[in-house]
Design a protein around this motif. Sequence first.
Motif, PDB file in Angstrom:
ATOM      1  N   ILE A 328      -4.590   4.086   9.991  1.00 16.42           N
ATOM      2  CA  ILE A 328      -3.855   4.115   8.714  1.00 16.42           C
ATOM      3  C   ILE A 328      -3.383   2.711   8.336  1.00 16.42           C
ATOM      4  CG2 ILE A 328      -1.689   4.887   7.680  1.00 16.42           C
ATOM      5  CD1 ILE A 328      -2.113   7.542   9.232  1.00 16.42           C
ATOM      6  N   LYS A 329      -2.855   1.992   9.351  1.00 19.04           N
ATOM      7  CA  LYS A 329      -2.368   0.637   9.065  1.00 19.04           C
ATOM      8  C   LYS A 329      -3.520  -0.270   8.649  1.00 19.04           C
ATOM      9  CE  LYS A 329       1.829   0.697  11.880  1.00 19.04           C
ATOM     10  NZ  LYS A 329       2.555   0.133  13.054  1.00 19.04           N
ATOM     11  N   GLY A 330      -4.685  -0.095   9.298  1.00 21.56           N
ATOM     12  CA  GLY A 330      -5.848  -0.912   8.936  1.00 21.56           C
ATOM     13  C   GLY A 330      -6.293  -0.632   7.511  1.00 21.56           C
ATOM     14  N   GLU A 331      -6.305   0.639   7.113  1.00 22.08           N
ATOM     15  CA  GLU A 331      -6.738   0.997   5.760  1.00 22.08           C
ATOM     16  C   GLU A 331      -5.745   0.511   4.710  1.00 22.08           C
ATOM     17  OE1 GLU A 331      -7.494   5.157   5.698  1.00 22.08           O
ATOM     18  OE2 GLU A 331      -9.312   5.014   6.932  1.00 22.08           O
ATOM     19  N   ILE A 332      -4.440   0.616   5.043  1.00 19.07           N
ATOM     20  CA  ILE A 332      -3.424   0.138   4.085  1.00 19.07           C
ATOM     21  C   ILE A 332      -3.535  -1.366   3.907  1.00 19.07           C
ATOM     22  CG2 ILE A 332      -0.934  -0.168   3.742  1.00 19.07           C
ATOM     23  CD1 ILE A 332      -0.553   2.557   5.119  1.00 19.07           C
ATOM     24  N   LEU A 333      -3.728  -2.098   5.013  1.00 16.35           N
ATOM     25  CA  LEU A 333      -3.879  -3.560   4.915  1.00 16.35           C
ATOM     26  C   LEU A 333      -5.112  -3.916   4.091  1.00 16.35           C
ATOM     27  CD1 LEU A 333      -2.977  -4.764   8.540  1.00 16.35           C
ATOM     28  CD2 LEU A 333      -1.622  -5.058   6.471  1.00 16.35           C
ATOM     29  N   THR A 334      -6.218  -3.171   4.308  1.00 18.76           N
ATOM     30  CA  THR A 334      -7.454  -3.438   3.563  1.00 18.76           C
ATOM     31  C   THR A 334      -7.239  -3.212   2.068  1.00 18.76           C
ATOM     32  OG1 THR A 334      -8.775  -2.749   5.470  1.00 18.76           O
ATOM     33  CG2 THR A 334      -9.888  -2.812   3.340  1.00 18.76           C
ATOM     34  N   ASN A 345       4.531 -12.622   9.414  1.00 13.86           N
ATOM     35  CA  ASN A 345       4.698 -11.893  10.684  1.00 13.86           C
ATOM     36  C   ASN A 345       4.711 -10.380  10.470  1.00 13.86           C
ATOM     37  OD1 ASN A 345       4.905 -14.140  12.461  1.00 13.86           O
ATOM     38  ND2 ASN A 345       6.976 -14.500  11.690  1.00 13.86           N
ATOM     39  N   SER A 346       5.059  -9.951   9.281  1.00 14.05           N
ATOM     40  CA  SER A 346       5.064  -8.522   8.959  1.00 14.05           C
ATOM     41  C   SER A 346       5.105  -8.364   7.447  1.00 14.05           C
ATOM     42  CB  SER A 346       6.263  -7.820   9.595  1.00 14.05           C
ATOM     43  OG  SER A 346       7.476  -8.298   9.032  1.00 14.05           O
ATOM     44  N   ILE A 347       4.824  -7.116   7.009  1.00 12.13           N
ATOM     45  CA  ILE A 347       4.866  -6.841   5.578  1.00 12.13           C
ATOM     46  C   ILE A 347       5.148  -5.366   5.359  1.00 12.13           C
ATOM     47  CG2 ILE A 347       2.382  -6.400   5.424  1.00 12.13           C
ATOM     48  CD1 ILE A 347       2.449  -7.680   2.630  1.00 12.13           C
ATOM     49  N   LYS A 348       5.891  -5.022   4.317  1.00  6.40           N
ATOM     50  CA  LYS A 348       6.155  -3.638   3.938  1.00  6.40           C
ATOM     51  C   LYS A 348       5.256  -3.267   2.776  1.00  6.40           C
ATOM     52  CE  LYS A 348      10.957  -3.304   5.508  1.00  6.40           C
ATOM     53  NZ  LYS A 348      12.355  -3.007   5.110  1.00  6.40           N
ATOM     54  N   LEU A 349       4.471  -2.196   2.998  1.00  5.03           N
ATOM     55  CA  LEU A 349       3.529  -1.760   1.976  1.00  5.03           C
ATOM     56  C   LEU A 349       3.663  -0.255   1.743  1.00  5.03           C
ATOM     57  CD1 LEU A 349       0.404  -3.733   3.245  1.00  5.03           C
ATOM     58  CD2 LEU A 349       1.787  -4.289   1.225  1.00  5.03           C
ATOM     59  N   ASN A 356       3.785   7.993  -0.355  1.00  3.56           N
ATOM     60  CA  ASN A 356       4.032   6.650  -0.886  1.00  3.56           C
ATOM     61  C   ASN A 356       5.318   6.003  -0.371  1.00  3.56           C
ATOM     62  OD1 ASN A 356       1.651   6.560  -2.379  1.00  3.56           O
ATOM     63  ND2 ASN A 356       2.580   7.677  -4.087  1.00  3.56           N
ATOM     64  N   ASN A 357       5.783   6.462   0.788  1.00  4.42           N
ATOM     65  CA  ASN A 357       6.931   5.787   1.420  1.00  4.42           C
ATOM     66  C   ASN A 357       6.478   4.436   1.958  1.00  4.42           C
ATOM     67  OD1 ASN A 357       8.847   7.869   1.051  1.00  4.42           O
ATOM     68  ND2 ASN A 357       7.986   8.988   2.811  1.00  4.42           N
ATOM     69  N   LEU A 358       7.435   3.514   2.063  1.00  3.88           N
ATOM     70  CA  LEU A 358       7.104   2.189   2.567  1.00  3.88           C
ATOM     71  C   LEU A 358       6.881   2.231   4.085  1.00  3.88           C
ATOM     72  CD1 LEU A 358       9.585  -0.131   0.586  1.00  3.88           C
ATOM     73  CD2 LEU A 358       7.136   0.174   0.216  1.00  3.88           C
ATOM     74  N   ILE A 359       5.927   1.437   4.542  1.00  3.20           N
ATOM     75  CA  ILE A 359       5.670   1.309   5.988  1.00  3.20           C
ATOM     76  C   ILE A 359       5.648  -0.169   6.341  1.00  3.20           C
ATOM     77  CG2 ILE A 359       3.161   1.397   5.613  1.00  3.20           C
ATOM     78  CD1 ILE A 359       2.903   2.666   8.366  1.00  3.20           C
ATOM     79  N   GLU A 360       6.320  -0.528   7.416  1.00  6.28           N
ATOM     80  CA  GLU A 360       6.319  -1.933   7.841  1.00  6.28           C
ATOM     81  C   GLU A 360       5.213  -2.126   8.866  1.00  6.28           C
ATOM     82  OE1 GLU A 360       9.319  -5.441   9.465  1.00  6.28           O
ATOM     83  OE2 GLU A 360      10.058  -3.401   9.220  1.00  6.28           O
TER      84      GLU A 360
END
Length: 574
Positions: A328-334, A345-349, A356-360
Amino acid sequence: MSFDGSFTHAMTKELNEKLSNGRVSKINQPYDNEMIMLIRANHKNYPILMSANPNYARVQVTNIPYTNPGVPTNFTMTLRKHLGSAVLSKVSQVDNDRVMRFHFITRNEIGDLKEMLLIVEIMARHSNIILVDKQDDMRIIDAVKRIGADKNRYRTILPGDTYINPPKQDMFDPFNASDENLDKISALVKSYPNQEMLATQLRQNVQGLGKDTSLYLAKYLHQNGNLKILFQSFFDNFDKFKPTLMVNEKSDSFSVYPFIQNDKNETFDSLSALLDKYYESKAQTDRVREQGGTLIHIAKNELKKNRNKKKKLQKTLDNTKKADEYRIKGEILTTYLYKIERGMNSIKLTNFYDNNNLIEISLSNQISPSENAQKYFKRYQKAKNAVIYVNEQLKQTNSEIEYFDNVLSQIELANPDDLNDIKTEFKAEGYLKKNHNPSSSKKNRKQKISKPEHFTSDNGITILVGKNNLQNDQLTLKDADKRDTWLHTQKIHGSHVIIKSFNPDDMTIQQAAELAAYFSKARDSAKVPVDYVKVKQVRKPKGAKPGLVIYEGQKTVFVTPKEETIEHLRKNNQ
């Protein structure tokens, strides 16, 4: 009562009555530090057990069967050379100490008569069996335990040394007590009204008193009456003995006389029969631990190793549960690559998988946004692949744990003779190195699996009980008829049991089930579930460990194993 000097006095008397002028016919050493000497006297054969076992040292006539090693020890060969066909003139005791001397008349190389002594010292871990040439200034020929100067400066036990008696203590022999000795005892009784304190004083003044004997004597002396007569009367019991197994809540004990009255006490015809009963299971367990020490060590080490491995595998498996999280994190970053800057160092998306809640999301500041996304996909793929591997490894590890748990249970219930099968099994499975000596290897290949134990039900039906994995496999998968009945404790490590009948009656099934429960890890439990089924419904999975089978269509009976029942079924087979 322990095998103290006073019990030694009684046993010396019993052996003299049975063995005087008997002739040695066989000498064997079935166990470490234990000899069996067969003496024929009065038209009977008497197997004499001489034990220097540190826990159960003793001398007695024994009727418990034993198996000789394939190759006799050097000490056995020495005894056979010097005492073969010798005549036992008498058995004596040194004062009231725990030292027995067997006086043998034999002939030397030129045919002259000579006296040899076989001395048994019954002294816990210092116990020993020593062959001495009496006519050659008490020269030691050999001993079952050789003691050099590095272990004992005062008294070495080595071939060629002069035999020296154990150090004499400043005590008096109660069977040859003088008036002065008896006056001393009277004074002690008056000075120490407390039974335990008096018992301690008696042990310090009277030779050959174990703790139990001293307590019995203290209680005896606290009775009303002439103390000197009471003292002498107490020790008369060691000459006119009534062998008794004294039963109490804490633990059973053996005695020359029932000093404590109890309805549960059991009397015997001889001291030797009493000791056979008392030591049978205790000594056997000790022998198994002694002879099976290497096997126990291997099994415990393998158990420890596999349990640690299981913990690590479980931890790895728990980590694989994060596989979907990595994906999930890989797909959100993509999806949001345009929002990511190198060096973050990190990001909230926005997590479009979670309303659609934010994930760090943690990032590496050393790589590009695209490489960060690929890093999560790689973690996901690695975790996904690991699940299959880890589950397979867990299955194998659990199988190993189950296997070694089972082996330890078998060793715990084993006779010393059963250990050879377990040793063979460990070699075959690669847990024990094989002997590369050509002649030894040949013997190992030819070694046969020992036979299961035979019992007979009250209705005359044979019941067979396997005692280890190799026996179990041989019994169930090769020897048993497919129409016989197979029994095993339900989900509990234990023996395979076969009823040699195509249609056994309920009583036979019940008795066979008790055997299955008794020869299992549930021996001391009540209402043990035992499954029974036709042998044809039992099979071994491909690649399974020795002793492991699966079955279906079984029925279950609940039993409470009792030692009396097992002995009864044993006697039925005799």
